[in-house]
Design a protein around this motif. Structure first.
Motif, PDB file in Angstrom:
ATOM      1  N   ASP A 139       0.795  -1.104   0.047  1.00  0.00           N
ATOM      2  CA  ASP A 139      -0.115  -0.108  -0.096  1.00  0.00           C
ATOM      3  C   ASP A 139       0.757   1.261   0.078  1.00  0.00           C
ATOM      4  OD1 ASP A 139      -1.865   1.899   0.290  1.00  0.00           O
ATOM      5  OD2 ASP A 139      -2.626   1.453   2.412  1.00  0.00           O
ATOM      6  N   ASN A 140       0.952   1.939  -1.084  1.00  0.00           N
ATOM      7  CA  ASN A 140       1.762   3.293  -1.218  1.00  0.00           C
ATOM      8  C   ASN A 140       1.055   4.372  -1.047  1.00  0.00           C
ATOM      9  OD1 ASN A 140       4.375   4.448  -2.085  1.00  0.00           O
ATOM     10  ND2 ASN A 140       3.521   4.911  -3.798  1.00  0.00           N
ATOM     11  N   SER A 141      -0.240   4.345  -0.517  1.00  0.00           N
ATOM     12  CA  SER A 141      -1.139   5.630  -0.108  1.00  0.00           C
ATOM     13  C   SER A 141      -0.577   6.411   0.820  1.00  0.00           C
ATOM     14  CB  SER A 141      -2.496   5.077  -0.118  1.00  0.00           C
ATOM     15  OG  SER A 141      -2.747   4.463   1.159  1.00  0.00           O
ATOM     16  N   LYS A 142       0.262   5.598   1.725  1.00  0.00           N
ATOM     17  CA  LYS A 142       0.716   6.329   2.918  1.00  0.00           C
ATOM     18  C   LYS A 142       2.235   6.815   2.847  1.00  0.00           C
ATOM     19  CE  LYS A 142      -2.132   3.927   6.217  1.00  0.00           C
ATOM     20  NZ  LYS A 142      -3.009   5.120   6.481  1.00  0.00           N
ATOM     21  N   ARG A 143       2.584   7.163   1.723  1.00  0.00           N
ATOM     22  CA  ARG A 143       3.904   7.572   1.465  1.00  0.00           C
ATOM     23  C   ARG A 143       4.155   9.212   1.877  1.00  0.00           C
ATOM     24  NH1 ARG A 143       1.173   7.313  -3.524  1.00  0.00           N
ATOM     25  NH2 ARG A 143       1.500   8.971  -4.993  1.00  0.00           N
ATOM     26  N   TRP A 144       5.204   9.528   2.183  1.00  0.00           N
ATOM     27  CA  TRP A 144       5.219  11.141   2.414  1.00  0.00           C
ATOM     28  C   TRP A 144       6.632  11.551   2.004  1.00  0.00           C
ATOM     29  CZ3 TRP A 144       9.565  10.945   5.722  1.00  0.00           C
ATOM     30  CH2 TRP A 144       9.755   9.893   6.480  1.00  0.00           C
ATOM     31  N   ASP A 145       6.650  12.865   2.000  1.00  0.00           N
ATOM     32  CA  ASP A 145       7.943  13.430   1.467  1.00  0.00           C
ATOM     33  C   ASP A 145       8.577  13.997   2.944  1.00  0.00           C
ATOM     34  OD1 ASP A 145       7.014  13.046  -0.952  1.00  0.00           O
ATOM     35  OD2 ASP A 145       7.432  15.216  -1.738  1.00  0.00           O
ATOM     36  N   TYR A 146       9.948  14.215   3.025  1.00  0.00           N
ATOM     37  CA  TYR A 146      10.536  14.943   3.917  1.00  0.00           C
ATOM     38  C   TYR A 146      11.335  16.154   3.177  1.00  0.00           C
ATOM     39  CZ  TYR A 146      13.452  16.405   7.836  1.00  0.00           C
ATOM     40  OH  TYR A 146      14.106  17.495   8.676  1.00  0.00           O
ATOM     41  N   SER A 147      11.137  17.427   3.271  1.00  0.00           N
ATOM     42  CA  SER A 147      11.708  18.361   2.627  1.00  0.00           C
ATOM     43  C   SER A 147      12.897  19.140   3.404  1.00  0.00           C
ATOM     44  CB  SER A 147      10.467  19.540   2.425  1.00  0.00           C
ATOM     45  OG  SER A 147      11.112  20.658   1.787  1.00  0.00           O
ATOM     46  N   HIS A 148      13.923  19.616   2.778  1.00  0.00           N
ATOM     47  CA  HIS A 148      15.075  20.341   3.113  1.00  0.00           C
ATOM     48  C   HIS A 148      15.217  21.640   2.305  1.00  0.00           C
ATOM     49  CE1 HIS A 148      16.742  16.529   4.633  1.00  0.00           C
ATOM     50  NE2 HIS A 148      16.117  16.110   3.810  1.00  0.00           N
ATOM     51  N   SER A 149      15.289  22.979   3.208  1.00  0.00           N
ATOM     52  CA  SER A 149      15.452  24.114   2.667  1.00  0.00           C
ATOM     53  C   SER A 149      16.977  24.200   2.097  1.00  0.00           C
ATOM     54  CB  SER A 149      14.992  25.047   3.682  1.00  0.00           C
ATOM     55  OG  SER A 149      15.849  25.040   4.743  1.00  0.00           O
ATOM     56  N   ILE A 150      16.743  24.962   1.162  1.00  0.00           N
ATOM     57  CA  ILE A 150      18.290  25.502   0.561  1.00  0.00           C
ATOM     58  C   ILE A 150      18.391  26.507   0.530  1.00  0.00           C
ATOM     59  CG2 ILE A 150      19.585  25.337  -1.855  1.00  0.00           C
ATOM     60  CD1 ILE A 150      17.998  22.813  -2.505  1.00  0.00           C
ATOM     61  N   TRP A 151      17.644  27.525  -0.045  1.00  0.00           N
ATOM     62  CA  TRP A 151      17.717  28.978   0.117  1.00  0.00           C
ATOM     63  C   TRP A 151      16.012  29.356   0.403  1.00  0.00           C
ATOM     64  CZ3 TRP A 151      19.776  27.586  -4.779  1.00  0.00           C
ATOM     65  CH2 TRP A 151      21.348  27.366  -4.953  1.00  0.00           C
ATOM     66  N   GLY A 152      15.835  30.028   1.402  1.00  0.00           N
ATOM     67  CA  GLY A 152      14.252  30.337   1.838  1.00  0.00           C
ATOM     68  C   GLY A 152      13.925  29.324   2.704  1.00  0.00           C
ATOM     69  N   TYR A 153      12.450  28.658   2.376  1.00  0.00           N
ATOM     70  CA  TYR A 153      11.648  27.779   3.407  1.00  0.00           C
ATOM     71  C   TYR A 153      11.865  26.386   2.758  1.00  0.00           C
ATOM     72  CZ  TYR A 153       9.444  32.187   5.120  1.00  0.00           C
ATOM     73  OH  TYR A 153       9.340  33.397   5.643  1.00  0.00           O
ATOM     74  N   ASP A 154      11.463  25.364   3.633  1.00  0.00           N
ATOM     75  CA  ASP A 154      11.217  23.968   3.047  1.00  0.00           C
ATOM     76  C   ASP A 154       9.656  23.875   2.604  1.00  0.00           C
ATOM     77  OD1 ASP A 154       9.695  23.374   5.335  1.00  0.00           O
ATOM     78  OD2 ASP A 154      11.334  22.925   6.298  1.00  0.00           O
ATOM     79  N   PHE A 155       9.280  22.789   2.091  1.00  0.00           N
ATOM     80  CA  PHE A 155       7.903  22.609   1.771  1.00  0.00           C
ATOM     81  C   PHE A 155       6.920  22.893   2.624  1.00  0.00           C
ATOM     82  CE2 PHE A 155       4.839  19.144   0.362  1.00  0.00           C
ATOM     83  CZ  PHE A 155       4.463  19.511  -0.863  1.00  0.00           C
ATOM     84  N   SER A 156       7.121  22.700   4.109  1.00  0.00           N
ATOM     85  CA  SER A 156       6.125  22.652   4.977  1.00  0.00           C
ATOM     86  C   SER A 156       5.793  23.952   5.299  1.00  0.00           C
ATOM     87  CB  SER A 156       6.828  22.014   6.203  1.00  0.00           C
ATOM     88  OG  SER A 156       7.691  22.701   6.738  1.00  0.00           O
ATOM     89  N   VAL A 157       6.222  25.193   4.759  1.00  0.00           N
ATOM     90  CA  VAL A 157       6.024  26.538   5.291  1.00  0.00           C
ATOM     91  C   VAL A 157       4.727  26.748   4.470  1.00  0.00           C
ATOM     92  CG1 VAL A 157       6.885  28.898   5.460  1.00  0.00           C
ATOM     93  CG2 VAL A 157       8.196  27.118   6.167  1.00  0.00           C
ATOM     94  N   VAL A 158       3.659  27.073   5.101  1.00  0.00           N
ATOM     95  CA  VAL A 158       2.372  27.424   4.228  1.00  0.00           C
ATOM     96  C   VAL A 158       1.707  28.498   4.889  1.00  0.00           C
ATOM     97  CG1 VAL A 158       2.035  25.062   3.541  1.00  0.00           C
ATOM     98  CG2 VAL A 158       1.105  25.666   5.921  1.00  0.00           C
ATOM     99  N   GLY A 159       0.546  28.948   4.387  1.00  0.00           N
ATOM    100  CA  GLY A 159      -0.013  30.175   4.721  1.00  0.00           C
ATOM    101  C   GLY A 159      -1.116  29.750   5.911  1.00  0.00           C
ATOM    102  N   THR A 160      -1.639  30.734   6.817  1.00  0.00           N
ATOM    103  CA  THR A 160      -2.595  30.399   7.863  1.00  0.00           C
ATOM    104  C   THR A 160      -3.948  30.558   7.189  1.00  0.00           C
ATOM    105  OG1 THR A 160      -2.534  32.684   8.360  1.00  0.00           O
ATOM    106  CG2 THR A 160      -1.019  31.405   9.359  1.00  0.00           C
TER     107      THR A 160
END
Length: 672
Positions: free
Chosen positions: A179-200
């Protein structure tokens, strides 16, 4: 080693005069320049376009909408461009104009990809709370085998109104198990933010990153694989060079306890909480991808709050999207790949994915129990054989970014069954069974829509039934209905289940339901006027939030189990062969409040449903209808029906839609 590309000559020019002369020569002939004159390695890649097509090797190839060349003051560039919505490739939600390598290679060998580029545009619309919105992937490593996951995605993302965007890279786990439906990404910032920084909020953005990269600002990346290790280098003038290392053949995420906090915050709430196989990508063939993989799409965020952006798509009209900035565009000045001589053909990946988004996947392929059911749809269409059947208005499949689902959809007003005021797109079990014989039905679902119109004083308004037990004899009443209900303006709705009495005597008009809350309210919580709603339930379920149920009838007893991530598991037991409602004095207070005022005050036969043949139902049984509430203040919702025009009801939110990704049916089993 086999070198499959070269960088553009300008990159190596040290003499300023010579560089200017070359630039003039390029400008002189730019109208005749092909992409392979700038990056001469296209015979080693297939090119996928934003319309979903695989055009093969892109030597001497130009497409004015997606893939062409341009120039600035100093250099020629290859342009990759793709809209928010077009046709996608494989099972993706997102369009791409992207190169995909024709050979695959083991992570145990040596491989290398480098590129110099600048991002010229990302989508200008979307939902800021969705991590993928306003972003584009400019380089990847993709698996050709197994789950076909991605150990590397290099992103650029910029919020509207910001000058600077972020560059980050994601590692996607190679999920353990089938079951691949539970896959996830882990994000690393290079310049600026990583993937997890979102709006409120939908249009509320975080602060602009101080060390970000502007649109049109050049940067480069180098990806090198050696003996199972991935080495990443990112460079840009005026920015700190960043390097990273990642093991591709030994996982650090093989145990749930090792899941990063970022993943717990971003992916676990949408049900993506898997673990990785211990040897990660060690046994799989990998290949490079490069170009413009637009991560902003038009799918509703309630489908998936990480990957579905809710952006403007103009109904898929590419030119309208280009006209108002709803696209991604990336320019490449140079690129280079090197792979092992032992690399082998990647033809299997293309055979599996080319044209896949246009192929019909039938509900019976997602839920393989369909041969055990027949169906009634919202326009009165009936079918006894569901294998290989779909209906684009009522019964079909979709992908939410990680999983494929069966969709059941039905309007407020259409064609109903003989004894109902409500439309349904609902499965009807072919097998009949008595409560003594028993049966078992499971379902994992999410409700995507309930009617936005109705009368808040009517208990059935804004509700849908997602699972039932129905009697096929006697009064043909319903010992179980599982509801979802959400009032307009609320984020969270309620899940509850109703038991309908098997009325004593020949007159069934006095029948009533007793409702039990699972999460949120029961059926009896209503408004004080047509447009007055109760307070939103604190422990409710949102549209698009997954939950599951199990109905297990064994030796006359019904056992119910309800589960949802971040909610308490709830269990209930109900005797179906011995009634607790045989006298007027047994009527619950809830029934006296809701049903007695409309004359439904019957009692139940002592043996309840004993000996009666029953069957399961599952799907979307819309409880909101257009009948006047004065007719029945419990069941007649007074909702908009647009003269029974189904398309107009769909357009105006006057319908119900339920998605199932898992379901099973069979005999009753001994309770644990």
């Amino acid at each position: 080693m086999l070198i499959l590309g070269t960088v553009i000559l300008l990159k190596g020019c040290g003499n300023g005069t010579k560089k200017n002369n070359i630039a003039k020569e390029i400008a002189k002939s730019s109208s005749e320049t092909n992409a392979n004159d700038i990056i001469p390695f296209f015979k080693h890649w297939n090119l996928i376009l934003g319309d979903g097509s695989n055009v093969g090797q892109a030597t001497d190839y130009t497409n004015k909408d997606f893939f062409y060349t341009t120039k600035d003051e100093e250099s020629n560039w290859v342009v990759f461009k793709t809209p928010n919505a077009g046709n996608t490739h494989g099972t993706s939600n997102n369009t791409r104009t992207e190169l995909a390598q024709l050979k695959k290679w083991s992570p145990m060998t040596e491989a290398k990809m480098s590129a110099t580029l600048k991002v010229m545009n990302v989508a200008t619309t979307g939902d800021a709370r969705v991590a993928s919105t306003y972003s584009v992937v400019v380089g990847q490593i993709h698996s050709a085998d197994g789950h076909e996951n991605e150990p590397l995605k290099i992103f650029y993302k910029k919020f509207p109104g910001h000058t600077k965007g972020s560059v980050f890279w994601n590692y996607e786990i190679n999920t353990a198990g089938d079951d691949n439906s539970k896959r996830w990404d882990y994000s690393h910032s290079i310049w600026g933010y990583d993937f997890s920084v979102v709006g409120t909020g939908e249009n509320t953005y975080p602060l602009e990153p101080k060390d970000g990269i502007a649109l049109g600002e050049e940067f480069g990346y180098e990806v090198e694989i050696k003996a199972g290790m991935m080495y990443l280098t990112f460079t840009s003038e005026g920015h700190e060079t960043k390097t990273f290392t990642k093991n591709l053949i030994s996982s650090e995420y093989a145990e749930r306890a090792n899941m990063p906090v970022q993943v717990e915050n971003l992916f676990v709430p949408v049900g993506q909480d898997g673990v990785e196989r211990k040897n990660a990508y060690a046994d799989e063939g990998l290949f490079f991808k490069l170009g413009c993989y637009n991560q902003t799409n038009g799918k509703d965020p309630k489908v998936n709050k990480v990957w579905c952006s809710g952006a403007e798509t103009h109904g898929g009209d590419v030119q309208k999207q280009y006209a108002d900035g709803n696209y991604a565009e990336v320019w490449f000045k140079s690129a280079n790949i090197t792979v092992s001589d032992n690399a082998i053909s990647n033809a299997g990946y293309f055979q599996a994915n080319d044209g896949l988004s246009k192929k019909t996947v039938y509900p019976s392929e997602v839920l393989p129990f369909m041969e055990k059911f027949k169906i009634l749809m919202g326009d009165g269409t009936k079918a006894d054989n569901l294998v290989g059947l779909e209906h684009k208005d009522f019964f079909y499949t979709v992908i939410d970014g990680t999983r494929r689902w069966v969709v059941y959809k039905t309007p407020n007003s259409g064609v109903t069954s003989k004894n109902s005021s409500n439309t349904r797109t609902e499965l009807h079990e072919k097998r009949d069974w008595t409560p003594e014989e028993g049966g078992n039905l499971t379902g994992t679902c999410k409700v995507m829509q309930v009617s936005v119109s109705g009368d808040a004083r009517v208990a059935a308004s804004y509700a849908t039934v997602v699972g039932q037990i129905h009697s096929g004899e006697g009064h043909e009443n319903e010992p179980l209905k599982i509801f979802y209900k959400k009032f307009p303006g609320h984020t969270k709705g309620s899940v509850f289940w109703n038991y309908e009495i098997n009325t004593a005597g020949d007159d069934n008009s006095g029948r009533w339901d007793y409702s039990t809350a699972v999460w949120g309210y029961d059926m009896s919580i209503i408004g004080t006027s047509k447009d007055d709603y109760p307070i939103e339930p604190e422990d409710g379920i949102e549209l698009g939030e997954e939950f599951s149920y199990e109905i297990n009838v064994y030796k006359g007893i019904m056992y119910l189990t309800f589960k949802s991530d971040n909610h308490e598991t709830r269990t209930f037991t109900k005797n179906l062969i011995s009634s607790e409602y045989t006298k007027k004095s047994d009527l619950p207070a809830q029934v006296r409040q809701l049903f007695v005022p409309i004359g439904q005050d019957g009692t139940e036969r002592p043996t309840a449903y004993s000996g009666e043949l029953n069957y399961f139902k599952q799907g979307a049984y819309n409880q909101t209808n257009g009948k006047s509430p004065e007719t029945n203040m419990v069941w007649c919702a007074g909702a908009a029906t647009y003269g029974d025009d189904i398309a107009k009801q769909y357009e105006n939110g006057c319908f119900t839609e339920v998605w199932f990704r898992q379901a099973s049916v069979g005999p009753g089993i001994p309770p644990k």
